[in-house]
Design a protein around this motif. Structure first.
Motif, short mmCIF file in Angstrom:
data_model
loop_
_atom_site.label_atom_id
_atom_site.label_comp_id
_atom_site.label_asym_id
_atom_site.label_seq_id
_atom_site.Cartn_x
_atom_site.Cartn_y
_atom_site.Cartn_z
N PRO A 7 -2.22 -1.97 2.06
CA PRO A 7 -1.29 -0.87 1.80
C PRO A 7 0.14 -1.27 2.14
O PRO A 7 0.39 -2.21 2.91
CB PRO A 7 -1.76 0.19 2.79
N GLY A 8 1.09 -0.56 1.55
CA GLY A 8 2.49 -0.80 1.91
C GLY A 8 3.38 0.11 1.08
O GLY A 8 2.92 0.79 0.16
N SER A 9 4.67 0.09 1.43
CA SER A 9 5.63 0.82 0.61
C SER A 9 5.95 0.01 -0.64
O SER A 9 6.18 0.56 -1.71
CB SER A 9 6.94 1.05 1.38
N LEU A 36 2.10 3.18 -1.31
CA LEU A 36 2.03 4.52 -0.72
C LEU A 36 3.42 4.96 -0.29
O LEU A 36 4.34 4.13 -0.16
CB LEU A 36 1.12 4.48 0.52
N ARG A 37 3.54 6.23 -0.03
CA ARG A 37 4.79 6.72 0.56
C ARG A 37 4.76 6.47 2.05
O ARG A 37 3.75 6.69 2.70
CB ARG A 37 4.93 8.23 0.33
N PRO A 39 6.53 8.11 5.00
CA PRO A 39 7.41 9.25 5.31
C PRO A 39 8.50 8.89 6.32
O PRO A 39 9.49 9.61 6.43
CB PRO A 39 6.45 10.29 5.90
N LYS A 41 10.39 6.34 6.01
CA LYS A 41 11.50 5.72 5.26
C LYS A 41 12.07 6.76 4.32
O LYS A 41 11.31 7.42 3.59
CB LYS A 41 10.99 4.49 4.50
N THR A 72 -0.79 9.90 -0.65
CA THR A 72 -1.85 10.52 0.16
C THR A 72 -2.00 9.73 1.46
O THR A 72 -1.26 8.80 1.72
CB THR A 72 -3.18 10.53 -0.65
N LEU A 74 -3.55 7.03 3.90
CA LEU A 74 -4.16 5.71 3.67
C LEU A 74 -5.67 5.76 3.87
O LEU A 74 -6.43 5.14 3.11
CB LEU A 74 -3.51 4.69 4.62
N LYS A 88 -3.12 -6.19 6.61
CA LYS A 88 -1.66 -6.13 6.59
C LYS A 88 -1.08 -7.47 7.02
O LYS A 88 -1.69 -8.20 7.82
CB LYS A 88 -1.16 -5.03 7.53
N GLU A 99 2.61 -1.67 13.68
CA GLU A 99 1.36 -1.97 12.97
C GLU A 99 0.16 -1.67 13.86
O GLU A 99 -0.87 -1.16 13.38
CB GLU A 99 1.33 -3.43 12.53
N MET A 102 -0.38 2.10 13.88
CA MET A 102 -1.00 2.59 12.64
C MET A 102 -2.47 2.16 12.56
O MET A 102 -3.33 2.95 12.15
CB MET A 102 -0.23 2.07 11.41
N MET A 105 -4.44 4.43 14.83
CA MET A 105 -4.56 5.77 14.25
C MET A 105 -5.56 5.76 13.09
O MET A 105 -6.44 6.62 13.01
CB MET A 105 -3.18 6.26 13.77
O1 PNS Z 1 5.24 -1.21 4.03
P1 PNS Z 1 5.21 -0.17 5.10
O2 PNS Z 1 6.32 0.85 4.92
O3 PNS Z 1 5.17 -0.75 6.49
O4 PNS Z 1 3.82 0.61 4.90
C1 PNS Z 1 3.54 1.77 5.66
C2 PNS Z 1 2.45 2.58 4.96
C3 PNS Z 1 2.89 2.98 3.56
C4 PNS Z 1 1.17 1.74 4.88
C5 PNS Z 1 2.20 3.85 5.84
O5 PNS Z 1 3.37 4.61 5.92
C6 PNS Z 1 1.08 4.71 5.28
O6 PNS Z 1 -0.08 4.43 5.53
N1 PNS Z 1 1.46 5.76 4.51
C7 PNS Z 1 0.51 6.68 3.91
C8 PNS Z 1 0.41 7.96 4.77
C9 PNS Z 1 -0.46 7.73 5.99
O7 PNS Z 1 -1.64 7.46 5.91
N2 PNS Z 1 0.19 7.82 7.16
C10 PNS Z 1 -0.47 7.63 8.45
C11 PNS Z 1 -0.34 6.19 8.91
S1 PNS Z 1 -1.17 5.91 10.44
#
Ligand code: PNS
Length: 162
Positions: A7-9, A36-37, A39, A41, A72, A74, A88, A99, A102, A105
């Protein structure tokens, strides 16, 4: 069948991302790359459909890779695609703190593990944020992005007032 979810932006996708995807294809039977979005950024440069199109062109040579772009959680994508693991890239220690958070979580929410691939040092300074900035001011980002992304960046900033 092992499935990696990367996943990533990807705003925009660059050669550091491509390296991680290519390396994951050697470890997993199939790889799903999800734009993905994030939030955290603010305003994105490319919308999710544009990002998916650029990524599809950039990874057309990788037959086991598929691309999704969704707004949505991840872990929902991980469930939907049956991901064995989230993968990642890590560029530097500075990436690790967010990282790790996330990964913890996402594991708490879904039980899905996150695996990290350290990028090669030749890509460790490449960041989408810097590419957007350099391209906006007319700098040459050709060494850092696939041709499909370069073309879109040029189109995006052509004739733009700085
Ligand atoms: O490339 P990035 O911005 O480091 O990627 C971050 C990303 C898009 C993977 C993270 O923001 C994400 O998982 N977004 C989807 C919403 C979500 O699941 N958020 C909870 C993350 S613990």
């Amino acid at each position: 069948m092992t499935i990696a979810l990367i996943p990533g932006s990807f705003d925009p996708f660059h050669n550091g991302h491509l390296e991680v995807v290519e390396r994951a294809t050697r470890l997993f039977d199939s790889v799903v790359v999800a734009a993905l979005r994030n939030p955290q950024k603010s305003q994105a440069l490319f919308d999710l459909d544009e990002r998916r199109e650029m990524m599809a062109e950039s990874m057309a040579h990788l037959p086991t890779v598929s691309i999704v772009s969704v707004s949505t959680l991840l872990v929902e994508v991980a469930h939907d695609v049956g991901a064995t693991a989230i993968v990642k890239g890590l560029r530097a220690v500075s990436d690790f703190e967010s990282e790790l958070q996330m990964a913890q979580m996402n594991r708490s929410l879904s039980g899905v593990e996150t695996l990290f691939i350290p990028t090669s040092s030749s890509h460790s300074f490449i960041a989408s944020r810097l590419l957007r900035e350099v391209a906006r001011y007319g700098g040459d980002v050709a060494p850092f992005v696939p041709p499909a992304v370069l073309r879109r960046l040029r189109e995006k900033f052509e004739g733009e007032e700085l």
